[in-house]
Design a protein around this motif. Structure first.
Motif: not given
Length: 304
Positions: A6-32
């Protein structure tokens, strides 16, 4: 495992933020992952936790492995650098000998390795420092991935996870491997900058200590023309910790201290209208906390 970017920019004032995702997936049991949060909390918040933050059918937390790119004051800053490729991580099958196209994803966002001015490691864990370095064909030594960057490392973590601290006291063997392939080469190249307490990067960005998850865990504050955000690393692994800030993750070395840091950061964020940007949230990757009774709630749009 699902790869997203996801590389949709977020602009806050004079600063730009980009998100670079390597992966996104189920990771670990919630209670663990967050032992102090009971099943009733997850279930009662199912409507907004699923599917971006929790998979009810398997009861697993959905996590993202991601880097935040900040363009501020004419410089390019990376916040955390993921796992990296070809790493020996026998203690974590998810990270062991991983192969991905993180450099390609940076390139898609218009960031070449030589363009990066600063790398911020919020703490020294394997999934936050991996792309600090890369393998060069024909050379057995790991080399800094970003040749022109200074790497900002929390001094307390460098001591704890480095040789002076016995590589984390030998509690997790992977800590030695992580330091040797992802941190030590940066020192040898003369690109490491150790800091403690507070470190001002520019007029918009300031690093602050927030210990507990690790001895040197840090947050990065952003303020520009009245707009604010705080990159909190692993102070939060799931939005349920906003609702229950006293509950630390299973990865926190000092859970009580981590909870103190978490509550302090959330209090300021709620009072000053800061966006909170954790290292591993799915969905938009961003939350906006608000005061709710003696604790905190979440603005609905920020978790969608």
């Amino acid at each position: 495992m699902t790869d997203t970017n996801t590389a949709q920019p977020i602009v806050l004032g004079d600063v730009e933020i980009l998100r670079i995702v390597e992966w996104q997936a189920p990771f670990a049991p919630a209670r663990d992952l967050v032992p102090g949060v009971g099943p009733e909390v997850w279930e009662s918040n199912r409507e907004w936790l699923a599917p971006d933050h929790w998979e009810p059918d398997t009861d697993r937390v959905v996590a993202a492995l991601q880097t935040w790119v900040i363009r501020s004051a004419g410089r390019t800053v990376l916040v955390d650098t993921g796992v990296g490729n070809g790493r020996e991580r026998p203690g974590n099958p998810l990270f062991h000998q991983r192969q991905g196209d993180f450099p390609g994803r940076l390139a898609q966002a218009g960031v070449r390795p030589q363009d990066v001015d600063l790398v911020v490691n919020t703490h020294i864990h394997a999934d936050h420092v991996g792309w600090n370095t890369h393998a060069v064909e024909g050379d057995e030594a790991w080399q800094p991935t970003f040749p022109n960057a200074r790497y900002l490392l929390p001094a307390a973590d460098d001591t704890h996870f480095g040789p002076a601290g016995g590589y984390g006291g030998g509690v997790r063997p992977d800590d030695r491997l992580t330091y040797e392939d992802s941190v030590a080469p940066v020192h040898r190249a003369g690109q490491a900058v150790l800091w403690d307490g507070e470190y001002r990067i520019d007029d918009h960005l300031t690093l602050e200590a927030a210990p507990g998850h690790t001895p040197g865990s840090a947050v990065l504050r952003l303020s520009s023309r009245g707009e604010r955000a705080v990159f909190v690393g692993d102070l939060l692994h799931s939005p349920v910790q906003v609702l229950h800030p006293d509950c630390s993750s299973c990865f926190c070395l000092d859970p009580r201290q981590a909870a103190t840091s978490r509550r302090r950061v959330l209090e300021r964020a709620a009072d000053e209208g800061e966006l909170v940007i954790p290292a591993h949230f799915g969905g938009s990757g961003v939350v906006r906390p608000r005061r709710q009774g003696g604790g905190f709630g979440l603005e609905p749009w920020a978790v969608s």
